[in-house]
Scaffold this motif. Structure first.
Motif, PDB file in Angstrom:
ATOM      1  N   PHE A  40       0.846  -1.205   0.000  1.00  0.00           N
ATOM      2  CA  PHE A  40       0.000   0.000   0.000  1.00  0.00           C
ATOM      3  C   PHE A  40       0.879   1.251   0.000  1.00  0.00           C
ATOM      4  CE2 PHE A  40      -1.751   3.004   3.371  1.00  0.00           C
ATOM      5  CZ  PHE A  40      -2.571   3.713   2.522  1.00  0.00           C
ATOM      6  N   PHE A  41       1.858   1.271   0.885  1.00  0.00           N
ATOM      7  CA  PHE A  41       2.725   2.447   0.961  1.00  0.00           C
ATOM      8  C   PHE A  41       3.481   2.646  -0.357  1.00  0.00           C
ATOM      9  CE2 PHE A  41       6.786   4.549   2.014  1.00  0.00           C
ATOM     10  CZ  PHE A  41       6.257   5.755   2.429  1.00  0.00           C
ATOM     11  N   ARG A  42       3.930   1.539  -0.952  1.00  0.00           N
ATOM     12  CA  ARG A  42       4.655   1.653  -2.231  1.00  0.00           C
ATOM     13  C   ARG A  42       3.765   2.312  -3.282  1.00  0.00           C
ATOM     14  NH1 ARG A  42       5.905  -3.224  -2.825  1.00  0.00           N
ATOM     15  NH2 ARG A  42       8.024  -3.182  -2.011  1.00  0.00           N
ATOM     16  N   GLU A  43       2.506   1.935  -3.284  1.00  0.00           N
ATOM     17  CA  GLU A  43       1.576   2.488  -4.262  1.00  0.00           C
ATOM     18  C   GLU A  43       1.276   3.970  -3.972  1.00  0.00           C
ATOM     19  OE1 GLU A  43       0.574   1.201  -7.040  1.00  0.00           O
ATOM     20  OE2 GLU A  43      -1.007   2.644  -7.551  1.00  0.00           O
ATOM     21  N   VAL A  44       1.194   4.323  -2.692  1.00  0.00           N
ATOM     22  CA  VAL A  44       0.976   5.744  -2.358  1.00  0.00           C
ATOM     23  C   VAL A  44       2.178   6.555  -2.842  1.00  0.00           C
ATOM     24  CG1 VAL A  44       0.700   7.442  -0.492  1.00  0.00           C
ATOM     25  CG2 VAL A  44      -0.462   5.228  -0.347  1.00  0.00           C
ATOM     26  N   ALA A  45       3.382   6.016  -2.617  1.00  0.00           N
ATOM     27  CA  ALA A  45       4.592   6.724  -3.053  1.00  0.00           C
ATOM     28  C   ALA A  45       4.584   6.897  -4.569  1.00  0.00           C
ATOM     29  CB  ALA A  45       5.835   5.957  -2.607  1.00  0.00           C
ATOM     30  N   LYS A  46       4.156   5.852  -5.252  1.00  0.00           N
ATOM     31  CA  LYS A  46       4.116   5.900  -6.724  1.00  0.00           C
ATOM     32  C   LYS A  46       3.126   6.964  -7.211  1.00  0.00           C
ATOM     33  CE  LYS A  46       2.735   2.686 -10.156  1.00  0.00           C
ATOM     34  NZ  LYS A  46       2.208   1.327 -10.306  1.00  0.00           N
ATOM     35  N   ARG A  47       1.943   6.969  -6.605  1.00  0.00           N
ATOM     36  CA  ARG A  47       0.932   7.945  -7.046  1.00  0.00           C
ATOM     37  C   ARG A  47       1.365   9.373  -6.709  1.00  0.00           C
ATOM     38  NH1 ARG A  47      -5.047   5.393  -5.640  1.00  0.00           N
ATOM     39  NH2 ARG A  47      -4.577   3.242  -6.180  1.00  0.00           N
ATOM     40  N   THR A  48       2.011   9.527  -5.554  1.00  0.00           N
ATOM     41  CA  THR A  48       2.475  10.864  -5.158  1.00  0.00           C
ATOM     42  C   THR A  48       3.546  11.353  -6.135  1.00  0.00           C
ATOM     43  OG1 THR A  48       2.033  10.296  -2.852  1.00  0.00           O
ATOM     44  CG2 THR A  48       3.465  12.190  -3.242  1.00  0.00           C
ATOM     45  N   LEU A  49       4.427  10.444  -6.504  1.00  0.00           N
ATOM     46  CA  LEU A  49       5.477  10.801  -7.464  1.00  0.00           C
ATOM     47  C   LEU A  49       4.861  11.221  -8.798  1.00  0.00           C
ATOM     48  CD1 LEU A  49       8.420  10.893  -8.401  1.00  0.00           C
ATOM     49  CD2 LEU A  49       8.329   8.436  -8.799  1.00  0.00           C
ATOM     50  N   THR A  50       3.887  10.458  -9.252  1.00  0.00           N
ATOM     51  CA  THR A  50       3.228  10.794 -10.526  1.00  0.00           C
ATOM     52  C   THR A  50       2.625  12.196 -10.454  1.00  0.00           C
ATOM     53  OG1 THR A  50       2.750   8.488 -10.972  1.00  0.00           O
ATOM     54  CG2 THR A  50       1.346  10.094 -12.088  1.00  0.00           C
ATOM     55  N   MET A  51       1.970  12.489  -9.341  1.00  0.00           N
ATOM     56  CA  MET A  51       1.346  13.809  -9.186  1.00  0.00           C
ATOM     57  C   MET A  51       2.388  14.925  -9.266  1.00  0.00           C
ATOM     58  SD  MET A  51      -0.607  15.249  -5.804  1.00  0.00           S
ATOM     59  CE  MET A  51       0.881  15.366  -4.818  1.00  0.00           C
ATOM     60  N   VAL A  52       3.498  14.747  -8.549  1.00  0.00           N
ATOM     61  CA  VAL A  52       4.500  15.817  -8.510  1.00  0.00           C
ATOM     62  C   VAL A  52       5.185  15.990  -9.878  1.00  0.00           C
ATOM     63  CG1 VAL A  52       6.673  16.546  -7.459  1.00  0.00           C
ATOM     64  CG2 VAL A  52       4.866  15.663  -6.042  1.00  0.00           C
ATOM     65  N   ILE A  53       5.410  14.894 -10.571  1.00  0.00           N
ATOM     66  CA  ILE A  53       5.995  14.999 -11.920  1.00  0.00           C
ATOM     67  C   ILE A  53       5.088  15.845 -12.810  1.00  0.00           C
ATOM     68  CG2 ILE A  53       6.518  13.688 -14.033  1.00  0.00           C
ATOM     69  CD1 ILE A  53       8.695  13.228 -12.117  1.00  0.00           C
ATOM     70  N   HIS A  54       3.783  15.631 -12.682  1.00  0.00           N
ATOM     71  CA  HIS A  54       2.835  16.441 -13.472  1.00  0.00           C
ATOM     72  C   HIS A  54       2.929  17.913 -13.077  1.00  0.00           C
ATOM     73  CE1 HIS A  54       0.630  13.653 -16.001  1.00  0.00           C
ATOM     74  NE2 HIS A  54       0.533  12.803 -14.990  1.00  0.00           N
ATOM     75  N   TRP A  55       3.039  18.176 -11.779  1.00  0.00           N
ATOM     76  CA  TRP A  55       3.161  19.577 -11.340  1.00  0.00           C
ATOM     77  C   TRP A  55       4.382  20.224 -12.009  1.00  0.00           C
ATOM     78  CZ3 TRP A  55       2.574  19.398  -5.225  1.00  0.00           C
ATOM     79  CH2 TRP A  55       1.272  19.022  -4.905  1.00  0.00           C
ATOM     80  N   GLN A  56       5.489  19.484 -12.009  1.00  0.00           N
ATOM     81  CA  GLN A  56       6.717  20.050 -12.574  1.00  0.00           C
ATOM     82  C   GLN A  56       6.564  20.234 -14.093  1.00  0.00           C
ATOM     83  OE1 GLN A  56       7.161  20.383  -9.198  1.00  0.00           O
ATOM     84  NE2 GLN A  56       9.275  20.758  -9.752  1.00  0.00           N
ATOM     85  N   ARG A  57       5.797  19.363 -14.705  1.00  0.00           N
ATOM     86  CA  ARG A  57       5.592  19.458 -16.157  1.00  0.00           C
ATOM     87  C   ARG A  57       4.827  20.717 -16.548  1.00  0.00           C
ATOM     88  NH1 ARG A  57       1.240  17.961 -19.342  1.00  0.00           N
ATOM     89  NH2 ARG A  57       0.210  16.806 -17.673  1.00  0.00           N
ATOM     90  N   VAL A  58       3.782  21.035 -15.771  1.00  0.00           N
ATOM     91  CA  VAL A  58       2.941  22.168 -16.169  1.00  0.00           C
ATOM     92  C   VAL A  58       3.293  23.460 -15.433  1.00  0.00           C
ATOM     93  CG1 VAL A  58       1.021  20.693 -16.883  1.00  0.00           C
ATOM     94  CG2 VAL A  58       1.079  21.567 -14.529  1.00  0.00           C
ATOM     95  N   GLY A  59       4.235  23.404 -14.495  1.00  0.00           N
ATOM     96  CA  GLY A  59       4.648  24.626 -13.802  1.00  0.00           C
ATOM     97  C   GLY A  59       3.734  25.029 -12.666  1.00  0.00           C
TER      98      GLY A  59
END
Ligand code: AMP
Ligand code: MG
Length: 530
Positions: free
Chosen positions: A247-266
């Motif tokens: 579960f924690f691994r999946e939360v980390a994965k989803r959080t990472l995906t979210m932040v990558i998107h933030w960095q992509r769109v500024g």
């Protein structure tokens, strides 16, 4: 408007037995039942017809009394009891104890087709978690939350949604600049929608109190309903330590995906406290957020964070990791073995590096990955940082750049490039030399691409938005709405439904921040007062 009720959170987790609505510590409970405050004279400002459709609310129902009453807080959803959630959090790096839904009230969870959604009013009055504040929200912050939630969704960034924005007819006192000059503003309520509003802080509060039974109950509930793909249901009698780690691994994965998107769109969230981190990896709690205009990794819009800039653009991935560490510290009480959590956290850094690089390669149209792409990317970021270049305009324009347009300095390529500079006259001397060098390298690198310029451009345009909700755009919508004109909200809502499309008739929004907005409150700087 009749909803199918799916109140799993309140059905499966313990309620606060105290029904009085007074600020207090709430122990051994995941939530408190509380009713929204009735608005004096509610009026709809805007409804996201797409969010309504997602919930199965028909177009014909959007103007009904029932809709207005339900989503302004005047009426409960049938067969559902509203509640505020109990959570804690680390704020600006320190444990802050119990926080909770101080101005959010969940109407309930409903299901439509195969999905279920929690419906949450923000700004509808005090709860046991209000800690002396009024539980209300003003129009300006509600416009920002409503428009940005929907814009982020259409940008492909994981986010909570916003169904409606309604004026309450009640005035709210706010000291927007924290300078001792409070003034009345129009109160508003937004109805947010997400599969769940559970945050990192919901787990932290139980762990901090040593309430392991409730920590386990909450974690089991979360895994069962939102992370069922991390275990084989057929094998399941009781969750094991491995389930908690997965579960924690999946939360980390989803959080990472979210932040990558933030960095992509500024996008800069502005207040990445652990109470503002969704366990589902959704962008949540749109407060003093902002969009990079001049590319600046050190920028944060949040005036409260002006001194240390903990939540600056370039630091968001690090903060996400720090927040995950706090979550791991809570979950470790369930397994009593920190090692697997430590492993997952140490993988986060490498995972981020890879995902970030791929994301940037896509932004630059370097689809046929090459070994030295990181150098081209780093050189570009350094140039963007030092030249005051508009992030959105630059990357969108880059997709159209071809070598032939950059032969002599009067060529169209240079003219277009300079349009993304806040000071086009800065294209001189060392700056000019550095940019020309970078473009030379870039065009040489593009020769390794196997696709045509046109195809490359199309693919780049799928990750480099043409339109984002710039802070000044939101401010224009707010100013108009304050005077009773909701047309700018509607215009921006429609525009931002298709952020990657050209929409040439809307080119006025494909523009650098105007000078008047450079230092204006609400445009370049935002306080938490909302
Ligand atoms: P934030 O950092 O804005 O997400 O808020 C942190 C905490 O303060 C949360 O528990 C909020 O519910 C609470 N909060 C923020 N504004 C208000 C308000 N006007 N009234 C009551 N609680 C609030
Ligand atoms: Mg919050």
């Amino acid at each position: 408007m009749k909803f199918e009720i799916a109140n799993t959170f309140t059905d499966e987790l313990p309620a606060d037995p105290d029904l009085t609505n007074t600020p207090r510590q709430v122990e051994a409970a995941a939530y408190s039942f509380v009713e929204p405050r009735k608005p004096t004279d509610p009026k709809i400002v805007h409804v996201s017809s797409e969010a309504a459709e997602m919930l199965g609310i028909g177009i014909g129902e959007l103007n009904s009394e029932n809709f207005l009453n339900t989503f302004s807080g005047g009426r409960q959803i049938e067969n559902s009891k509203s509640y505020a959630m109990c959570y804690g959090g680390h704020q600006f790096g320190s444990w802050a104890g119990q926080l909770g839904d101080g101005r959010a009230i969940n109407l309930g969870q409903v299901s439509f087709k195969d999905d279920s959604y929690a419906l949450q009013l923000k700004g509808s009055g005090q709860t046991p978690y209000s800690r002396g504040a009024d539980g209300l929200a003003v129009l300006r912050s509600s416009v920002r939350e409503h428009l940005c939630s929907e814009a982020m969704f259409h940008l492909g960034v994981p986010t909570t949604r916003s169904l409606s924005l309604i004026l309450t007819g009640d005035d709210v006192l706010r000291d927007i600049s924290y300078d001792g000059n409070p003034a009345y503003e129009k109160g508003a309520v937004v109805c947010r929608v997400a599969p769940s509003f559970i945050r990192f802080g919901n787990f932290e509060i139980f762990a901090s109190r040593g309430d392991i039974d409730n920590l386990r109950a909450l974690t089991n509930h979360t895994i069962k309903h939102y992370f069922s793909d991390t275990y084989a249901a057929s094998n399941l009698i009781e969750f094991t330590k491995q389930n908690y780690i997965d579960f924690f691994r999946e939360v980390a994965k989803r959080t990472l995906t979210m932040v990558i998107h933030w960095q992509r769109v500024g996008f800069v969230h502005g207040v990445m406290n652990t109470d503002n981190m969704s366990i589902l990896g959704l962008t949540i709690d749109y407060g003093p957020y902002g969009w990079l205009e001049p590319y600046d990794s050190g920028w944060t819009p949040n005036t409260t964070d002006r001194q240390y800039k903990r939540y600056r653009f370039g630091n968001q991935p690090q903060v996400a990791l720090w927040n995950l560490l706090q979550l791991a510290n809570a979950l470790v009480s369930l397994t009593e073995d920190p090692e697997p959590f430590e492993e997952i956290l140490s993988e986060f850094g490498a995972g981020f590096k890879n995902r970030y690089q791929t994301m940037m390669q896509n932004k630059l149209g370097l689809f046929n990955f090459q070994k030295n792409d990181d150098v081209i990317i780093e050189d570009l970021l350094e140039l963007l940082e030092t030249t005051e270049v508009d992030m959105t305009i630059f990357f969108r324009s880059l997709s159209g750049f071809i070598k032939q347009d950059f032969e002599t300095e009067t060529d169209s390529g240079f003219v277009e490039l300079k349009q993304s500079f806040y000071d086009p006259n800065a294209f001189e001397g060392d700056v000019k030399v550095a940019w020309k060098q970078w473009l030379d390298n870039y065009f040489i690198r593009l020769e390794a691409e196997k696709i045509s310029d046109a195809e490359r451009s199309d693919r780049m345009n799928l990750v480099n938005p043409k339109y984002v909700l710039r802070n000044y755009m939101a401010q224009l919508a707010i100013d108009a709405a304050d005077g009773g004109d909701y047309s700018v909200i509607e215009e921006l809502y429609e525009l931002l439904k298709h952020p990657y499309s050209e929409q040439n008739e809307s080119n006025k929004w494909f523009a650098k921040r105007p000078e008047w907005a450079r230092n204006k409150v609400g445009c370049s700087m935002l306080s938490c007062s909302s």
